[in-house]
Design a protein around this motif. Structure first.
Motif, PDB file in Angstrom:
ATOM      1  N   GLN A   1       0.921  -1.162   0.086  1.00 23.24           N
ATOM      2  CA  GLN A   1      -0.184   0.024  -0.124  1.00 23.24           C
ATOM      3  C   GLN A   1       0.731   1.298  -0.224  1.00 23.24           C
TER       4      GLN A   1
ATOM      5  N   TRP B   1       0.421   5.237   0.915  1.00 24.03           N
ATOM      6  CA  TRP B   1      -0.455   6.169   1.516  1.00 24.03           C
ATOM      7  C   TRP B   1       0.239   7.763   1.186  1.00 24.03           C
TER       8      TRP B   1
ATOM      9  N   ALA C   1       2.932  -1.429   4.260  1.00 19.68           N
ATOM     10  CA  ALA C   1       2.004   0.193   3.820  1.00 19.68           C
ATOM     11  C   ALA C   1       3.551   0.852   4.232  1.00 19.68           C
TER      12      ALA C   1
ATOM     13  N   THR D   1       3.393   5.911   5.642  1.00 19.18           N
ATOM     14  CA  THR D   1       2.083   5.916   6.595  1.00 19.18           C
ATOM     15  C   THR D   1       1.962   7.283   7.216  1.00 19.18           C
ATOM     16  N   GLU D   2       3.185   8.132   7.070  1.00 15.59           N
ATOM     17  CA  GLU D   2       3.025   9.548   7.927  1.00 15.59           C
ATOM     18  C   GLU D   2       2.002  10.616   7.252  1.00 15.59           C
TER      19      GLU D   2
ATOM     20  N   ALA E   1      -0.636   9.226   5.794  1.00 18.32           N
ATOM     21  CA  ALA E   1      -2.187   8.605   5.658  1.00 18.32           C
ATOM     22  C   ALA E   1      -3.114   9.490   6.737  1.00 18.32           C
TER      23      ALA E   1
ATOM     24  N   ILE F   1      -5.022   0.655   8.676  1.00 19.42           N
ATOM     25  CA  ILE F   1      -3.906  -0.246   8.027  1.00 19.42           C
ATOM     26  C   ILE F   1      -3.903  -1.532   8.534  1.00 19.42           C
TER      27      ILE F   1
ATOM     28  N   ARG G   1       5.323  -1.389   8.376  1.00 23.29           N
ATOM     29  CA  ARG G   1       5.153  -0.152   8.034  1.00 23.29           C
ATOM     30  C   ARG G   1       6.272   0.701   7.854  1.00 23.29           C
TER      31      ARG G   1
END
Ligand SMILES: [Zn+2]
Ligand SMILES: [Zn+2]
Length: 142
Positions: free
Chosen positions: A25, A27, A110, A113-114, A116, A122, A128
């Motif tokens: 993923q 983000w 993922a 993520t910061e 997202a 998640i 991550r």
């Protein structure tokens, strides 16, 4: 195995042989614009393993890393099909949503993520990375 895929209007089809080196993923804010608010989900394949039929449109931009990132999409229906990075010329990402089902691919990480949103869910168990992880390595020759 071989994977097949298509855009929503089926003007663009593809095949990918073998297994992806990673499924992730992303983000990042750029991906949220491409994916209507969600992350993009990307299967990373060696460029030589992918064959595409039909014409793609391209949108390119300079990422914070300095790399030029390009999104390949179907000009007729707008489906995001593949992506490429100038910093990773040996690979392309296939947007997981274009692959024909059933298949057994699922994200294992993922990234970014910061960026997202607070509501992002998640899945537990994913690796991550707050920002960009190290690039995948090309498979050893032979
Ligand atoms: Zn299409
Ligand atoms: Zn992204």
């Amino acid at each position: 195995m071989a994977y097949t895929g298509r855009c929503a209007c089926e003007a663009v089809t593809l095949t990918a042989d073998g297994e992806p080196v990673a499924v992730r993923q992303c983000w990042c804010r750029r991906c949220q614009t491409a994916a209507a608010g969600s992350p993009t989900v990307n299967a990373i394949f060696p460029v030589d393993s992918i064959a595409i039929r039909g014409e793609l449109g391209w949108f390119s931009y300079r990422a914070d890393s300095g790399n030029e990132l390009s999104r390949g999409f179907c000009p007729a229906c707008g489906t995001q099909v593949i992506g490429r990075s100038s910093g990773n010329p040996h690979f392309r990402v296939i947007r997981l949503g274009v692959l024909d089902t059933p298949h057994d691919l699922a994200p294992t990480a993922a990234i970014w993520t910061e960026e997202a949103p607070a509501w992002a869910a998640i899945p537990p168990g994913l690796d991550r990375f707050p920002r960009q992880p190290p690039p995948p390595r090309p498979a050893p020759a032979g």
